[in-house]
Design an enzyme around this catalytic site. Structure first.
Site, mmCIF file in Angstrom:
data_model
loop_
_atom_site.group_PDB
_atom_site.id
_atom_site.type_symbol
_atom_site.label_atom_id
_atom_site.label_comp_id
_atom_site.label_asym_id
_atom_site.label_seq_id
_atom_site.Cartn_x
_atom_site.Cartn_y
_atom_site.Cartn_z
ATOM 1 N N ASP A 175 42.038 32.294 34.484
ATOM 2 C CA ASP A 175 42.267 33.355 35.469
ATOM 3 C C ASP A 175 40.951 33.668 36.155
ATOM 4 O O ASP A 175 39.888 33.657 35.514
ATOM 5 C CB ASP A 175 42.817 34.611 34.782
ATOM 6 C CG ASP A 175 43.368 35.623 35.777
ATOM 7 O OD1 ASP A 175 43.521 35.259 36.962
ATOM 8 O OD2 ASP A 175 43.647 36.762 35.369
ATOM 9 N N PHE A 214 34.317 35.784 29.893
ATOM 10 C CA PHE A 214 34.447 36.325 31.256
ATOM 11 C C PHE A 214 33.077 36.603 31.847
ATOM 12 O O PHE A 214 32.183 37.107 31.153
ATOM 13 C CB PHE A 214 35.209 37.654 31.250
ATOM 14 C CG PHE A 214 36.681 37.550 30.954
ATOM 15 C CD1 PHE A 214 37.590 37.296 31.966
ATOM 16 C CD2 PHE A 214 37.138 37.728 29.659
ATOM 17 C CE1 PHE A 214 38.950 37.223 31.688
ATOM 18 C CE2 PHE A 214 38.497 37.654 29.379
ATOM 19 C CZ PHE A 214 39.417 37.400 30.402
ATOM 20 N N TYR A 253 44.085 38.429 22.648
ATOM 21 C CA TYR A 253 45.525 38.215 22.462
ATOM 22 C C TYR A 253 45.891 37.714 21.067
ATOM 23 O O TYR A 253 47.044 37.369 20.810
ATOM 24 C CB TYR A 253 46.047 37.247 23.523
ATOM 25 C CG TYR A 253 45.891 37.803 24.918
ATOM 26 C CD1 TYR A 253 46.770 38.771 25.409
ATOM 27 C CD2 TYR A 253 44.854 37.397 25.745
ATOM 28 C CE1 TYR A 253 46.624 39.297 26.685
ATOM 29 C CE2 TYR A 253 44.692 37.913 27.016
ATOM 30 C CZ TYR A 253 45.583 38.862 27.479
ATOM 31 O OH TYR A 253 45.426 39.391 28.733
ATOM 32 N N ILE A 260 43.043 44.447 27.665
ATOM 33 C CA ILE A 260 42.747 44.091 26.278
ATOM 34 C C ILE A 260 41.533 44.868 25.761
ATOM 35 O O ILE A 260 40.683 45.319 26.526
ATOM 36 C CB ILE A 260 42.511 42.582 26.122
ATOM 37 C CG1 ILE A 260 41.377 42.101 27.042
ATOM 38 C CG2 ILE A 260 43.793 41.802 26.402
ATOM 39 C CD1 ILE A 260 41.017 40.626 26.844
#
Length: 235
Positions: free
Chosen positions: A168, A227, A211, A185
């Site tokens: 993503d 990220f 997750y 999250i």
């Protein structure tokens, strides 16, 4: 869709495999037959193309190899109304158990790989580790306020798995994302509350802060997420 958990999908997919193997091989050794695609007729080219399509799909779902004799045998026994070694319910269970076992092994490997990655990553210069296990590297520091859990924030981000797979990216979409901080999250919640507006961090989120064992879409179970996040504004 995954084969596991869908008996209809399992049955339909394996009937396709059996059909391809049975029609093309006719229980003969394919390696002993001459093959020249350019000289094949239309039906032969279609048949070969179906074989490629189905085999590629099945292989991508975790089946490493097949035994063409047993596939053809099962296919023929059904269509020749012979006594079956197992009924359809038992065959679906065998297939489901096999893929569940392979998925469990894959999940365990992901968990081990993620643990090794995080252990090595925290030794790198500039990488900080919080009490929760979240790791971060400050790329640039802003001078604005820090968001609270009840704020909406606007960010640019680029997300990858530890193998470099992009799952993503608002950067690639060229469109920042705005969302309530308490709706994402746990790893994001923790990191963004430590960031001031204008900051850009690289964050490394263990699966238990993301997750977990369930995964999400392209993110497999037990996956560590990476990220690059830039906090643009607090809304």
């Amino acid at each position: 869709p995954s084969l596991v958990g869908s008996e209809m999908c399992i049955r339909d997919r394996y009937i396709k495999i059996a059909l391809v193997v049975s029609v093309i091989s006719s229980c003969q050794n394919l390696t002993q037959q001459k093959f020249n695609f350019d000289e094949a007729n239309e039906l032969e080219k279609v048949s070969y193309s179906i074989g490629i399509n189905v085999a590629t799909s099945i292989k991508s779902e975790g089946l490493d190899s097949i035994n063409s004799f047993y596939i053809s045998k099962g296919f023929q026994d059904v269509f020749e109304n012979k006594d079956l070694a197992v009924n359809i319910e038992e065959s679906n269970k065998i297939i489901g158990d096999y893929f569940n076992k392979k998925q469990d092994a894959k999940n365990q490997r992901l968990a081990i790989d993620s643990k090794i990655f995080l252990e090595q990553n925290k030794q790198k210069d500039g990488v900080m580790t919080t009490e929760s296990g979240l790791q971060y590297l400050i790329l640039s520091e802003g001078r604005g306020n820090n968001p609270t859990l009840n704020d909406n924030v606007t960010v640019h981000y680029h997300g990858t798995l530890i193998d470099g797979t992009i799952f993503d990216s608002s950067v690639d979409r060229k469109q920042p994302a705005t969302f309530p901080l308490n709706g994402v999250i746990q790893g994001w919640q923790e990191a963004l509350q430590m960031m001031s507006v204008g900051s850009k961090w690289k964050i490394f989120i263990p699966s238990e802060l993301a997750y977990g064992e369930s995964g999400a879409g392209a993110i497999g179970p037990n996956s560590t997420l990476i990220f690059e996040v830039e906090l643009l504004s607090i809304n």
